[in-house]
Write a protein that holds these residues in place. Structure first.
Motif, mmCIF file in Angstrom:
data_model
loop_
_atom_site.group_PDB
_atom_site.id
_atom_site.type_symbol
_atom_site.label_atom_id
_atom_site.label_comp_id
_atom_site.label_asym_id
_atom_site.label_seq_id
_atom_site.Cartn_x
_atom_site.Cartn_y
_atom_site.Cartn_z
ATOM 1 N N ALA A 43 0.829 -1.209 0.000
ATOM 2 C CA ALA A 43 0.000 0.000 0.000
ATOM 3 C C ALA A 43 0.863 1.258 0.000
ATOM 4 O O ALA A 43 0.566 2.223 -0.718
ATOM 5 C CB ALA A 43 -0.933 -0.010 1.215
ATOM 6 N N PHE A 44 1.924 1.249 0.783
ATOM 7 C CA PHE A 44 2.824 2.409 0.828
ATOM 8 C C PHE A 44 3.432 2.660 -0.543
ATOM 9 O O PHE A 44 3.412 3.785 -1.046
ATOM 10 C CB PHE A 44 3.941 2.208 1.860
ATOM 11 C CG PHE A 44 4.905 3.358 1.897
ATOM 12 C CD1 PHE A 44 4.697 4.409 2.775
ATOM 13 C CD2 PHE A 44 5.983 3.414 1.036
ATOM 14 C CE1 PHE A 44 5.566 5.495 2.798
ATOM 15 C CE2 PHE A 44 6.854 4.499 1.042
ATOM 16 C CZ PHE A 44 6.647 5.541 1.926
ATOM 17 N N ASN A 45 3.981 1.614 -1.146
ATOM 18 C CA ASN A 45 4.644 1.775 -2.432
ATOM 19 C C ASN A 45 3.677 2.296 -3.496
ATOM 20 O O ASN A 45 4.029 3.171 -4.296
ATOM 21 C CB ASN A 45 5.281 0.464 -2.882
ATOM 22 C CG ASN A 45 6.490 0.094 -2.040
ATOM 23 O OD1 ASN A 45 7.005 0.909 -1.285
ATOM 24 N ND2 ASN A 45 6.937 -1.134 -2.152
ATOM 25 N N HIS A 46 2.477 1.751 -3.513
ATOM 26 C CA HIS A 46 1.488 2.194 -4.489
ATOM 27 C C HIS A 46 1.110 3.653 -4.245
ATOM 28 O O HIS A 46 1.057 4.466 -5.184
ATOM 29 C CB HIS A 46 0.244 1.309 -4.422
ATOM 30 C CG HIS A 46 -0.745 1.624 -5.481
ATOM 31 N ND1 HIS A 46 -1.779 2.510 -5.271
ATOM 32 C CD2 HIS A 46 -0.855 1.198 -6.759
ATOM 33 C CE1 HIS A 46 -2.478 2.611 -6.379
ATOM 34 N NE2 HIS A 46 -1.946 1.823 -7.304
ATOM 35 N N ALA A 47 0.839 4.011 -3.001
ATOM 36 C CA ALA A 47 0.456 5.385 -2.668
ATOM 37 C C ALA A 47 1.599 6.360 -2.936
ATOM 38 O O ALA A 47 1.375 7.479 -3.405
ATOM 39 C CB ALA A 47 0.025 5.472 -1.207
ATOM 40 N N PHE A 48 2.809 5.938 -2.671
ATOM 41 C CA PHE A 48 3.979 6.795 -2.884
ATOM 42 C C PHE A 48 4.096 7.155 -4.368
ATOM 43 O O PHE A 48 4.355 8.306 -4.722
ATOM 44 C CB PHE A 48 5.241 6.087 -2.392
ATOM 45 C CG PHE A 48 6.457 6.972 -2.337
ATOM 46 C CD1 PHE A 48 6.641 7.841 -1.275
ATOM 47 C CD2 PHE A 48 7.416 6.923 -3.332
ATOM 48 C CE1 PHE A 48 7.764 8.659 -1.212
ATOM 49 C CE2 PHE A 48 8.532 7.740 -3.286
ATOM 50 C CZ PHE A 48 8.703 8.605 -2.224
ATOM 51 N N GLU A 49 3.881 6.176 -5.224
ATOM 52 C CA GLU A 49 3.934 6.417 -6.665
ATOM 53 C C GLU A 49 2.735 7.248 -7.129
ATOM 54 O O GLU A 49 2.878 8.132 -7.973
ATOM 55 C CB GLU A 49 3.984 5.095 -7.425
ATOM 56 C CG GLU A 49 5.272 4.315 -7.221
ATOM 57 C CD GLU A 49 6.524 5.098 -7.596
ATOM 58 O OE1 GLU A 49 6.503 5.799 -8.631
ATOM 59 O OE2 GLU A 49 7.510 5.031 -6.850
ATOM 60 N N ALA A 50 1.569 6.968 -6.592
ATOM 61 C CA ALA A 50 0.347 7.649 -7.022
ATOM 62 C C ALA A 50 0.323 9.129 -6.616
ATOM 63 O O ALA A 50 -0.332 9.935 -7.274
ATOM 64 C CB ALA A 50 -0.872 6.935 -6.461
ATOM 65 N N HIS A 51 1.021 9.496 -5.570
ATOM 66 C CA HIS A 51 1.006 10.872 -5.062
ATOM 67 C C HIS A 51 2.320 11.606 -5.347
ATOM 68 O O HIS A 51 2.773 12.417 -4.540
ATOM 69 C CB HIS A 51 0.704 10.864 -3.552
ATOM 70 C CG HIS A 51 -0.681 10.436 -3.241
ATOM 71 N ND1 HIS A 51 -1.035 9.129 -3.098
ATOM 72 C CD2 HIS A 51 -1.815 11.148 -3.075
ATOM 73 C CE1 HIS A 51 -2.321 9.039 -2.847
ATOM 74 N NE2 HIS A 51 -2.826 10.256 -2.831
#
Length: 70
Positions: free
Chosen positions: A28-36
């Motif tokens: 979740a962190f990795n996905h959110a980090f890329e998305a934001h």
């Protein structure tokens, strides 16, 4: 900074969450980090989203994180 493995997670995550919950957090962190990527608070937002993802699958019982039934 995305996390390649669970060993790269912050100590506060590694020492408190079971391995499966760590995987959820990392993903979740990795996905959110890329998305934001345009958000100046990118890392803070990614950590909040990661904790929210963990809390959908786990709950705290007597100080321990336990997988929710079902």
């Amino acid at each position: 900074m995305p996390f390649a493995t669970s060993a790269d997670l912050p100590a506060s995550v590694r020492h408190h969450l079971p391995l499966h919950a760590q995987d959820i957090y990392r993903s979740a962190f990795n996905h959110a980090f890329e998305a934001h990527f345009t958000d100046p608070r990118r890392e803070e937002v990614a950590h909040r989203i990661a904790w929210a993802a963990v809390k959908r699958a786990y709950f705290k019982d007597d100080g321990m994180w336990v997988k929710k039934p079902g």
